[in-house]
Design a protein around this motif. Structure first.
Motif, PDB file in Angstrom:
ATOM      1  N   PHE A 153       4.948 -35.883  44.990  1.00  0.00           N
ATOM      2  CA  PHE A 153       5.276 -34.717  45.296  1.00  0.00           C
ATOM      3  C   PHE A 153       4.772 -33.472  44.318  1.00  0.00           C
ATOM      4  CE2 PHE A 153       9.105 -31.761  44.419  1.00  0.00           C
ATOM      5  CZ  PHE A 153       9.100 -31.101  45.750  1.00  0.00           C
ATOM      6  N   ILE A 154       4.936 -33.767  42.980  1.00  0.00           N
ATOM      7  CA  ILE A 154       4.533 -32.999  41.980  1.00  0.00           C
ATOM      8  C   ILE A 154       3.034 -32.502  42.087  1.00  0.00           C
ATOM      9  CG2 ILE A 154       4.183 -32.290  39.640  1.00  0.00           C
ATOM     10  CD1 ILE A 154       6.835 -33.717  39.253  1.00  0.00           C
ATOM     11  N   ALA A 155       2.286 -33.658  42.317  1.00  0.00           N
ATOM     12  CA  ALA A 155       0.771 -33.439  42.436  1.00  0.00           C
ATOM     13  C   ALA A 155       0.222 -32.461  43.654  1.00  0.00           C
ATOM     14  CB  ALA A 155       0.177 -34.795  42.435  1.00  0.00           C
ATOM     15  N   LYS A 156       1.079 -32.601  44.894  1.00  0.00           N
ATOM     16  CA  LYS A 156       0.714 -31.963  45.817  1.00  0.00           C
ATOM     17  C   LYS A 156       1.080 -30.369  45.763  1.00  0.00           C
ATOM     18  CE  LYS A 156       1.627 -31.713  50.915  1.00  0.00           C
ATOM     19  NZ  LYS A 156       2.468 -32.317  52.041  1.00  0.00           N
ATOM     20  N   ARG A 157       2.153 -30.249  45.092  1.00  0.00           N
ATOM     21  CA  ARG A 157       2.615 -28.667  44.700  1.00  0.00           C
ATOM     22  C   ARG A 157       1.587 -27.997  43.638  1.00  0.00           C
ATOM     23  NH1 ARG A 157       8.767 -27.005  45.562  1.00  0.00           N
ATOM     24  NH2 ARG A 157       9.154 -28.009  47.715  1.00  0.00           N
ATOM     25  N   THR A 158       1.050 -28.790  42.770  1.00  0.00           N
ATOM     26  CA  THR A 158       0.380 -28.235  41.496  1.00  0.00           C
ATOM     27  C   THR A 158      -1.214 -28.480  41.574  1.00  0.00           C
ATOM     28  OG1 THR A 158       0.707 -29.964  40.287  1.00  0.00           O
ATOM     29  CG2 THR A 158       2.352 -28.432  40.309  1.00  0.00           C
ATOM     30  N   PHE A 268      11.885 -31.968  35.927  1.00  0.00           N
ATOM     31  CA  PHE A 268      12.158 -30.955  34.739  1.00  0.00           C
ATOM     32  C   PHE A 268      11.133 -30.045  34.249  1.00  0.00           C
ATOM     33  CE2 PHE A 268      12.907 -29.720  30.277  1.00  0.00           C
ATOM     34  CZ  PHE A 268      14.213 -29.108  30.509  1.00  0.00           C
ATOM     35  N   MET A 269      10.146 -30.902  33.750  1.00  0.00           N
ATOM     36  CA  MET A 269       8.826 -30.418  33.332  1.00  0.00           C
ATOM     37  C   MET A 269       7.869 -29.695  34.037  1.00  0.00           C
ATOM     38  SD  MET A 269       7.666 -33.375  30.600  1.00  0.00           S
ATOM     39  CE  MET A 269       6.318 -32.668  29.954  1.00  0.00           C
ATOM     40  N   ALA A 270       8.216 -30.165  35.509  1.00  0.00           N
ATOM     41  CA  ALA A 270       7.172 -29.394  36.579  1.00  0.00           C
ATOM     42  C   ALA A 270       7.686 -28.068  36.885  1.00  0.00           C
ATOM     43  CB  ALA A 270       7.062 -30.402  37.742  1.00  0.00           C
ATOM     44  N   LYS A 271       9.180 -28.044  36.810  1.00  0.00           N
ATOM     45  CA  LYS A 271       9.888 -26.578  37.224  1.00  0.00           C
ATOM     46  C   LYS A 271       9.765 -25.881  36.163  1.00  0.00           C
ATOM     47  CE  LYS A 271      14.172 -24.857  38.566  1.00  0.00           C
ATOM     48  NZ  LYS A 271      13.765 -24.249  39.757  1.00  0.00           N
ATOM     49  N   LYS A 272       9.852 -26.499  34.895  1.00  0.00           N
ATOM     50  CA  LYS A 272       9.671 -25.435  33.531  1.00  0.00           C
ATOM     51  C   LYS A 272       8.205 -24.815  33.393  1.00  0.00           C
ATOM     52  CE  LYS A 272      13.896 -25.756  32.104  1.00  0.00           C
ATOM     53  NZ  LYS A 272      14.989 -24.622  32.311  1.00  0.00           N
ATOM     54  N   THR A 273       7.127 -25.488  34.030  1.00  0.00           N
ATOM     55  CA  THR A 273       5.839 -25.169  33.864  1.00  0.00           C
ATOM     56  C   THR A 273       5.476 -24.077  35.000  1.00  0.00           C
ATOM     57  OG1 THR A 273       5.488 -27.541  32.611  1.00  0.00           O
ATOM     58  CG2 THR A 273       3.474 -25.952  33.484  1.00  0.00           C
ATOM     59  N   TYR A 274       5.880 -24.451  35.999  1.00  0.00           N
ATOM     60  CA  TYR A 274       5.757 -23.506  37.356  1.00  0.00           C
ATOM     61  C   TYR A 274       7.067 -23.302  37.848  1.00  0.00           C
ATOM     62  CZ  TYR A 274       1.295 -26.195  36.461  1.00  0.00           C
ATOM     63  OH  TYR A 274       0.210 -26.683  35.881  1.00  0.00           O
ATOM     64  N   PRO A 275       7.721 -22.318  37.374  1.00  0.00           N
ATOM     65  CA  PRO A 275       8.940 -22.023  38.101  1.00  0.00           C
ATOM     66  C   PRO A 275       8.729 -21.438  39.386  1.00  0.00           C
ATOM     67  CG  PRO A 275       8.701 -20.999  35.809  1.00  0.00           C
ATOM     68  CD  PRO A 275       7.379 -21.529  36.198  1.00  0.00           C
ATOM     69  N   SER A 276       7.772 -20.981  39.700  1.00  0.00           N
ATOM     70  CA  SER A 276       7.665 -20.334  41.350  1.00  0.00           C
ATOM     71  C   SER A 276       7.422 -21.385  42.125  1.00  0.00           C
ATOM     72  CB  SER A 276       6.623 -19.267  41.197  1.00  0.00           C
ATOM     73  OG  SER A 276       5.292 -19.834  40.938  1.00  0.00           O
ATOM     74  N   LEU A 277       6.616 -22.303  41.529  1.00  0.00           N
ATOM     75  CA  LEU A 277       6.201 -23.307  42.718  1.00  0.00           C
ATOM     76  C   LEU A 277       7.514 -24.348  42.839  1.00  0.00           C
ATOM     77  CD1 LEU A 277       2.745 -24.364  41.427  1.00  0.00           C
ATOM     78  CD2 LEU A 277       3.356 -22.767  43.331  1.00  0.00           C
ATOM     79  N   PHE A 278       8.596 -24.643  41.913  1.00  0.00           N
ATOM     80  CA  PHE A 278       9.552 -25.477  42.226  1.00  0.00           C
ATOM     81  C   PHE A 278      10.834 -24.697  42.344  1.00  0.00           C
ATOM     82  CE2 PHE A 278       6.036 -27.738  40.608  1.00  0.00           C
ATOM     83  CZ  PHE A 278       6.130 -29.027  41.166  1.00  0.00           C
ATOM     84  N   GLU A 279      10.876 -23.405  42.798  1.00  0.00           N
ATOM     85  CA  GLU A 279      12.013 -22.553  42.867  1.00  0.00           C
ATOM     86  C   GLU A 279      13.171 -23.066  43.732  1.00  0.00           C
ATOM     87  OE1 GLU A 279      12.832 -17.887  43.681  1.00  0.00           O
ATOM     88  OE2 GLU A 279      11.036 -18.766  44.369  1.00  0.00           O
TER      89      GLU A 279
END
Length: 317
Positions: A153-158, A268-279
């Motif tokens: 899921f994270i890999a696809k968004r980032t 947690f780390m993905a949202k903190k690193t990319y707030p707009s991608l995991f809003e």
């Protein structure tokens, strides 16, 4: 015929009930793994496991955990004196491991470095080892599948993003230790600025050369975000100027080590690193769902807040 078959299956299964376990040496995360996934009777654990539990949500959810005897620098006489069915230790505790084997004791060791410190792979090995004594096959499958789905899921968004990320493992009297293990950073969509296969000491000058976009602080130190944000020495760093310094969450155990909470930690780390991608991702909901699904525990709002804002004392080893 059905009765015979059922009896045969029961004979083939390990004896899961009332297994007494002693965890010693460097296997700090194992006691809470046993506590949350099994009905093990833990009779001894490492002293370094205690603070992570004492000053975290574990103290509320598993108060009996804090009554377990603990110690450090164990000797063979001390270990042999315990009433134990199985001993568990870190693979580095080879001397005591060998002595217990020679004494015809049931003992199993666990590695931390599996496939270059891949936390998911390490957890898989650990759960397979625990599964020799406890019926956790279904839980193991579900937890590992959840981690894999989270990674994907994270890999696809980032896929089109790669922020420069640094993990500060500890900061003691200006002695700076950085995390060289890539798994958490890479699987949350970032690039580890510290190009090393192991953790290592660096000076502040080196960190300015790295100039990370985001800094995460582990729970193996009592250092908090404010310690960097308010420090004159760290002010010129991009992550500090933009206030992108975050303490890792603390759920069942410190997530820089193998733990049961890899999936929510990656989010947690993905949202903190990319707030707009995991809003659309609520970290509070993620941890609530995780605890309810895998441990059968409904978290209160206060407990979730403690996970996301850990007590600094939990980082005292």
């Amino acid at each position: 015929m059905k009765k015979i078959l059922a009896f045969s299956i029961l004979l083939a299964l390990p004896l899961f009930a009332e297994v007494k376990v002693a965890v010693f040496g460097g296997l700090w995360p194992m006691p809470v793994i046993l506590s949350f996934l099994t009905d093990a009777q833990i009779v001894y654990m490492p002293k370094a496991s205690v603070n992570a539990a004492k000053y975290s949500v574990v103290a509320e959810l598993k108060p009996e955990f804090l009554e377990i005897p603990y110690g450090s620098n164990e000797n063979i006489e001390e270990l042999l004196g315990l009433d134990v069915d199985v001993y568990m230790c870190h693979i580095a505790d080879m001397k005591l491991y060998t002595q217990l084997q020679r004494a015809n004791k049931e003992v199993i060791s666990f590695p931390v470095n599996v496939e270059n410190y891949n936390l998911k792979k390490a957890l898989q090995v650990w759960l397979e080892g625990v599964g020799k004594y406890f019926d956790i096959a279904l839980k193991q499958k579900e937890i590992l599948e959840d981690i894999t789905q989270t990674e994907e899921f994270i890999a696809k968004r980032t896929q089109d993003s790669q922020a420069k990320v640094m993990i500060l493992k500890s900061l003691n009297h200006n002695q700076i230790a950085l995390g060289g293990r890539d798994y958490l950073i890479e699987k949350s969509g970032g690039e580890n600025v510290f190009k090393s296969s192991n953790d290592g000491l660096v000076n502040l000058e080196a960190i300015y050369k790295f100039d990370p976009d985001v800094i995460f602080i582990t729970n193996f130190t009592d250092t908090q975000e404010k310690d960097l944000l308010q420090s004159k020495e760290w002010q010129r760093l991009k992550a500090v100027k933009e206030k992108r310094v975050h303490k890792l969450p603390l759920a069942t155990y410190r997530p820089y080590a193998p733990s049961l909470d890899i999936a929510p930690t990656l989010l947690f780390m993905a949202k903190k690193t990319y707030p707009s991608l995991f809003e659309d991702i609520s970290l509070e909901d993620i941890f609530k769902k995780h605890f309810l699904k895998f441990y059968g525990i409904p978290l209160t709002q206060k407990q979730v807040e403690l996970i996301l804002k850990p007590d600094f004392r939990a980082g005292i080893i």
